[in-house]
Design a protein around this motif. Sequence first.
Motif, PDB file in Angstrom:
ATOM      1  N   ILE A   1      26.672  41.321  24.334  1.00 45.29           N
ATOM      2  CA  ILE A   1      25.976  40.651  25.436  1.00 45.29           C
ATOM      3  C   ILE A   1      26.888  40.588  26.659  1.00 45.29           C
ATOM      4  CG2 ILE A   1      24.955  38.474  26.232  1.00 45.29           C
ATOM      5  CD1 ILE A   1      23.961  38.073  23.335  1.00 45.29           C
ATOM      6  N   LYS A   2      28.137  40.271  26.442  1.00 48.85           N
ATOM      7  CA  LYS A   2      29.096  40.207  27.550  1.00 48.85           C
ATOM      8  C   LYS A   2      29.256  41.581  28.205  1.00 48.85           C
ATOM      9  CE  LYS A   2      33.171  37.654  28.583  1.00 48.85           C
ATOM     10  NZ  LYS A   2      34.032  36.631  28.048  1.00 48.85           N
TER      11      LYS A   2
ATOM     12  N   SER B   1      28.303  42.607  32.070  1.00 48.69           N
ATOM     13  CA  SER B   1      29.257  43.238  32.990  1.00 48.69           C
ATOM     14  C   SER B   1      28.678  44.513  33.601  1.00 48.69           C
ATOM     15  CB  SER B   1      30.584  43.536  32.279  1.00 48.69           C
ATOM     16  OG  SER B   1      30.434  44.580  31.333  1.00 48.69           O
ATOM     17  N   LYS B   2      27.918  45.276  32.839  1.00 46.94           N
ATOM     18  CA  LYS B   2      27.281  46.489  33.367  1.00 46.94           C
ATOM     19  C   LYS B   2      26.275  46.145  34.459  1.00 46.94           C
ATOM     20  CE  LYS B   2      27.740  50.200  31.873  1.00 46.94           C
ATOM     21  NZ  LYS B   2      28.649  51.254  32.335  1.00 46.94           N
ATOM     22  N   LEU B   3      25.619  45.011  34.330  1.00 43.94           N
ATOM     23  CA  LEU B   3      24.607  44.610  35.305  1.00 43.94           C
ATOM     24  C   LEU B   3      25.197  44.250  36.663  1.00 43.94           C
ATOM     25  CD1 LEU B   3      22.345  42.718  32.825  1.00 43.94           C
ATOM     26  CD2 LEU B   3      21.589  44.598  34.281  1.00 43.94           C
ATOM     27  N   TYR B   4      26.505  44.088  36.751  1.00 45.69           N
ATOM     28  CA  TYR B   4      27.168  43.865  38.036  1.00 45.69           C
ATOM     29  C   TYR B   4      27.489  45.178  38.741  1.00 45.69           C
ATOM     30  CZ  TYR B   4      27.771  38.900  37.035  1.00 45.69           C
ATOM     31  OH  TYR B   4      27.549  37.572  36.775  1.00 45.69           O
ATOM     32  N   GLU B   5      27.335  46.299  38.034  1.00 44.62           N
ATOM     33  CA  GLU B   5      27.645  47.600  38.622  1.00 44.62           C
ATOM     34  C   GLU B   5      26.543  48.041  39.578  1.00 44.62           C
ATOM     35  OE1 GLU B   5      28.412  50.338  35.426  1.00 44.62           O
ATOM     36  OE2 GLU B   5      30.149  49.184  34.729  1.00 44.62           O
ATOM     37  N   GLU B   6      26.921  48.860  40.535  1.00 49.37           N
ATOM     38  CA  GLU B   6      25.990  49.315  41.572  1.00 49.37           C
ATOM     39  C   GLU B   6      24.760  50.021  40.993  1.00 49.37           C
ATOM     40  OE1 GLU B   6      26.087  52.242  45.445  1.00 49.37           O
ATOM     41  OE2 GLU B   6      27.946  51.246  44.844  1.00 49.37           O
ATOM     42  N   ASP B   7      24.930  50.760  39.907  1.00 49.04           N
ATOM     43  CA  ASP B   7      23.801  51.476  39.290  1.00 49.04           C
ATOM     44  C   ASP B   7      22.694  50.534  38.839  1.00 49.04           C
ATOM     45  OD1 ASP B   7      25.092  53.868  39.667  1.00 49.04           O
ATOM     46  OD2 ASP B   7      25.678  54.116  37.561  1.00 49.04           O
ATOM     47  N   PHE B   8      23.043  49.274  38.611  1.00 46.62           N
ATOM     48  CA  PHE B   8      22.074  48.314  38.098  1.00 46.62           C
ATOM     49  C   PHE B   8      21.764  47.201  39.104  1.00 46.62           C
ATOM     50  CE2 PHE B   8      24.030  50.244  34.374  1.00 46.62           C
ATOM     51  CZ  PHE B   8      22.904  50.619  33.652  1.00 46.62           C
ATOM     52  N   ASP B   9      22.088  47.407  40.376  1.00 43.53           N
ATOM     53  CA  ASP B   9      21.885  46.328  41.351  1.00 43.53           C
ATOM     54  C   ASP B   9      20.415  46.018  41.617  1.00 43.53           C
ATOM     55  OD1 ASP B   9      21.273  48.514  42.943  1.00 43.53           O
ATOM     56  OD2 ASP B   9      22.761  48.079  44.478  1.00 43.53           O
ATOM     57  N   ASP B  10      19.507  46.875  41.176  1.00 50.53           N
ATOM     58  CA  ASP B  10      18.080  46.603  41.334  1.00 50.53           C
ATOM     59  C   ASP B  10      17.457  46.004  40.077  1.00 50.53           C
ATOM     60  OD1 ASP B  10      18.480  48.976  39.932  1.00 50.53           O
ATOM     61  OD2 ASP B  10      16.691  49.942  40.740  1.00 50.53           O
TER      62      ASP B  10
ATOM     63  N   GLU C   1      36.196  31.496  35.620  1.00 51.25           N
ATOM     64  CA  GLU C   1      36.308  32.929  35.889  1.00 51.25           C
ATOM     65  C   GLU C   1      35.243  33.666  35.088  1.00 51.25           C
ATOM     66  OE1 GLU C   1      40.289  34.391  35.379  1.00 51.25           O
ATOM     67  OE2 GLU C   1      41.124  32.506  36.116  1.00 51.25           O
ATOM     68  N   ALA C   2      34.676  34.708  35.690  1.00 54.54           N
ATOM     69  CA  ALA C   2      33.580  35.448  35.068  1.00 54.54           C
ATOM     70  C   ALA C   2      33.927  35.924  33.661  1.00 54.54           C
ATOM     71  CB  ALA C   2      33.171  36.622  35.950  1.00 54.54           C
ATOM     72  N   GLU C   3      35.147  36.405  33.475  1.00 54.79           N
ATOM     73  CA  GLU C   3      35.516  36.937  32.153  1.00 54.79           C
ATOM     74  C   GLU C   3      35.658  35.857  31.089  1.00 54.79           C
ATOM     75  OE1 GLU C   3      38.868  36.605  34.978  1.00 54.79           O
ATOM     76  OE2 GLU C   3      37.178  37.964  34.999  1.00 54.79           O
ATOM     77  N   LYS C   4      35.694  34.603  31.498  1.00 53.51           N
ATOM     78  CA  LYS C   4      35.796  33.492  30.543  1.00 53.51           C
ATOM     79  C   LYS C   4      34.424  33.022  30.041  1.00 53.51           C
ATOM     80  CE  LYS C   4      40.286  32.776  31.144  1.00 53.51           C
ATOM     81  NZ  LYS C   4      41.280  32.990  30.146  1.00 53.51           N
ATOM     82  N   LEU C   5      33.357  33.460  30.701  1.00 59.93           N
ATOM     83  CA  LEU C   5      32.011  33.036  30.293  1.00 59.93           C
ATOM     84  C   LEU C   5      31.627  33.676  28.965  1.00 59.93           C
ATOM     85  CD1 LEU C   5      30.175  33.313  33.712  1.00 59.93           C
ATOM     86  CD2 LEU C   5      30.671  31.205  32.462  1.00 59.93           C
ATOM     87  N   GLU C   6      31.005  32.895  28.119  1.00 57.54           N
ATOM     88  CA  GLU C   6      30.418  33.387  26.877  1.00 57.54           C
ATOM     89  C   GLU C   6      28.915  33.237  27.026  1.00 57.54           C
ATOM     90  OE1 GLU C   6      32.020  34.915  24.435  1.00 57.54           O
ATOM     91  OE2 GLU C   6      33.924  34.622  25.491  1.00 57.54           O
ATOM     92  N   TYR C   7      28.195  34.347  26.905  1.00 56.53           N
ATOM     93  CA  TYR C   7      26.755  34.337  27.144  1.00 56.53           C
ATOM     94  C   TYR C   7      25.983  34.075  25.858  1.00 56.53           C
ATOM     95  CZ  TYR C   7      28.051  36.089  31.662  1.00 56.53           C
ATOM     96  OH  TYR C   7      28.616  36.208  32.908  1.00 56.53           O
TER      97      TYR C   7
ATOM     98  N   GLY D   1      22.616  34.216  26.116  1.00 58.05           N
ATOM     99  CA  GLY D   1      21.492  35.121  26.271  1.00 58.05           C
ATOM    100  C   GLY D   1      21.384  35.686  27.663  1.00 58.05           C
ATOM    101  N   LEU D   2      20.616  36.783  27.740  1.00 52.58           N
ATOM    102  CA  LEU D   2      20.294  37.449  29.000  1.00 52.58           C
ATOM    103  C   LEU D   2      18.806  37.745  29.011  1.00 52.58           C
ATOM    104  CD1 LEU D   2      23.031  40.261  28.983  1.00 52.58           C
ATOM    105  CD2 LEU D   2      23.181  38.048  30.132  1.00 52.58           C
ATOM    106  N   CYS D   3      18.196  37.626  30.165  1.00 50.51           N
ATOM    107  CA  CYS D   3      16.832  38.093  30.380  1.00 50.51           C
ATOM    108  C   CYS D   3      16.955  39.183  31.439  1.00 50.51           C
ATOM    109  CB  CYS D   3      15.935  36.956  30.854  1.00 50.51           C
ATOM    110  SG  CYS D   3      14.231  37.456  31.139  1.00 50.51           S
ATOM    111  N   ILE D   4      16.564  40.393  31.073  1.00 48.33           N
ATOM    112  CA  ILE D   4      16.793  41.554  31.933  1.00 48.33           C
ATOM    113  C   ILE D   4      15.456  42.194  32.284  1.00 48.33           C
ATOM    114  CG2 ILE D   4      17.965  43.777  32.122  1.00 48.33           C
ATOM    115  CD1 ILE D   4      19.754  42.769  29.749  1.00 48.33           C
ATOM    116  N   CYS D   5      15.202  42.364  33.586  1.00 49.67           N
ATOM    117  CA  CYS D   5      13.949  42.955  34.051  1.00 49.67           C
ATOM    118  C   CYS D   5      14.236  43.998  35.115  1.00 49.67           C
ATOM    119  CB  CYS D   5      13.037  41.889  34.663  1.00 49.67           C
ATOM    120  SG  CYS D   5      12.556  40.629  33.504  1.00 49.67           S
ATOM    121  N   GLY D   6      13.575  45.137  34.976  1.00 45.90           N
ATOM    122  CA  GLY D   6      13.738  46.179  35.977  1.00 45.90           C
ATOM    123  C   GLY D   6      13.238  47.511  35.488  1.00 45.90           C
ATOM    124  N   ASP D   7      13.768  48.564  36.088  1.00 43.87           N
ATOM    125  CA  ASP D   7      13.388  49.923  35.736  1.00 43.87           C
ATOM    126  C   ASP D   7      13.528  50.132  34.228  1.00 43.87           C
ATOM    127  OD1 ASP D   7      12.993  52.885  36.642  1.00 43.87           O
ATOM    128  OD2 ASP D   7      14.760  52.893  35.316  1.00 43.87           O
ATOM    129  N   LYS D   8      12.454  50.625  33.605  1.00 45.65           N
ATOM    130  CA  LYS D   8      12.408  50.785  32.150  1.00 45.65           C
ATOM    131  C   LYS D   8      13.579  51.622  31.628  1.00 45.65           C
ATOM    132  CE  LYS D   8       8.375  51.318  30.251  1.00 45.65           C
ATOM    133  NZ  LYS D   8       7.086  51.874  29.805  1.00 45.65           N
TER     134      LYS D   8
END
Length: 139
Positions: free
Chosen positions: A69-70, A74-83, A110-116, A118-125
């Motif tokens: 999940i972490k 982290s991938k969702l912060y990348e430019e490829d996933f900004d939408d 700090e972002a790297e200290k967060l333990e998730y 859950g995530l809810c992810i919506c966007g391009d299939k």
Amino acid sequence: MLENEKCVIVVEKSLPLGLIANTCAIMGISLGKKFPQIVGESVFDKNSNEHLGIIEFPVPILQAASDRIKFIRSKLYEEDFDDVVCVDFSDVAQGCKTYAEFIGRMKLTEAEKLEYLGLCICGDKKKVNKLTGNLPLLR
């Protein structure tokens, strides 16, 4: 949402059932705020009793280990996933009694200290599938 879009919830698989339910509920409410148009109109049964609208498409609930999940977050912060929209729910959020406390604690975390939890992810299939396509359904 459009045909080429997808929404999933990913929860930490080792959480107790109550925390899983709480995590999913909180992220679902946040998703409804971000996209109010995905909630259908109220419906009425044969006796004219009103039933408030629900989301108009399925949202599968998937499971993953915390490190996965972490990584996805982290991938969702990348430019490829900004939408791609992500609602996250962390240990910091779970541990707060008020929203003001949450704001204050997040500013100090700090972002790297967060333990998730859950995530809810919506966007391009394709993008959502790239991140979550190999994750099993929560059972």
